[in-house]
Design a protein around this motif. Structure first.
Motif: not given
Length: 208
Positions: A6-31
């Motif tokens: 499954v490929v999920i694209g996360v986009s947005g401007g610099s400083g929009s919080g896209k890295s935070s969104v990606s990190s939260r998804i990664l944390e949710t599916f950790e392991g």
């Protein structure tokens, strides 16, 4: 790996919080079998140019990215293969000689300011997310990040933002919002949107 990732694209401007969104998804599916592929690693190699020329690089323009390599690597991962991911050296403004070995995963999160700009890359995504955050909040976050992490001055960050980052955002990045399946206001602070996203990803994973 038997089924297509499954490929999920996360986009947005610099400083929009896209890295935070990606990190939260990664944390949710950790392991579980999840990986992050950042477009920032795929800036063009500029080793053939003198440093003075490299310093003029506009990192917010679509032409700054090696989208051919990015596309080919994403296709390889989707097909279950492995890649040697490039590493970008922001100090010397060119690609590092080192690479990072990455194997395919069940969920591939693709993150970057212009991942929705190139139709080839966009069409590989199952879910396209655009993180939508006000200009002033993005500027404030960028100032804090660049001063704390990159040793910049307030003046230099604001000058770059006004002259390059903001015009490029409105010309190239914001128009890609129309391609998104989901628009997330306020990035990683939007718990409802994160919950909806992770629930949807979880559903897809359970169907595998």
């Amino acid at each position: 790996m038997g089924t297509k990732p499954v490929v999920i694209g996360v986009s947005g401007g610099s400083g929009s919080g896209k890295s935070s969104v990606s990190s939260r998804i990664l944390e949710t599916f950790e392991g579980l079998s999840v990986m992050l592929l950042q477009q920032d690693y795929y800036y063009k190699n500029q080793s053939d140019l003198p440093l003075e020329e490299r310093l003029k690089t506009n990192y917010d323009h679509p032409l700054a990215f090696d989208n051919d390599l990015f596309y080919n690597h994403l296709v390889t991962l989707i097909e279950g293969g492995s890649i040697e991911k490039p590493i970008y050296d922001f100090t010397n403004h060119t690609r590092s000689n080192e690479t990072k070995y990455e194997v395919s995963r069940d969920v591939i999160i693709v993150e970057g300011i212009l991942i929705l700009d190139d139709k080839r890359i966009r069409d590989l995504m199952d879910i396209k997310v655009y993180v939508d955050t006000d200009d002033d909040i993005r500027l404030a976050r960028r100032i804090l990040r660049d001063i704390n992490e990159r040793g910049r001055t307030v003046e230099s960050v604001i000058k770059q933002y006004v002259e390059v980052v903001k015009p490029m955002f409105h010309q190239f990045i914001e128009p890609t919002k129309r391609y998104a399946d989901i628009i997330v206001p306020e990035g990683g602070y939007n718990q409802v949107a994160i919950d909806l996203l992770t629930t949807k990803i979880g559903t897809i994973l359970n169907q595998k």
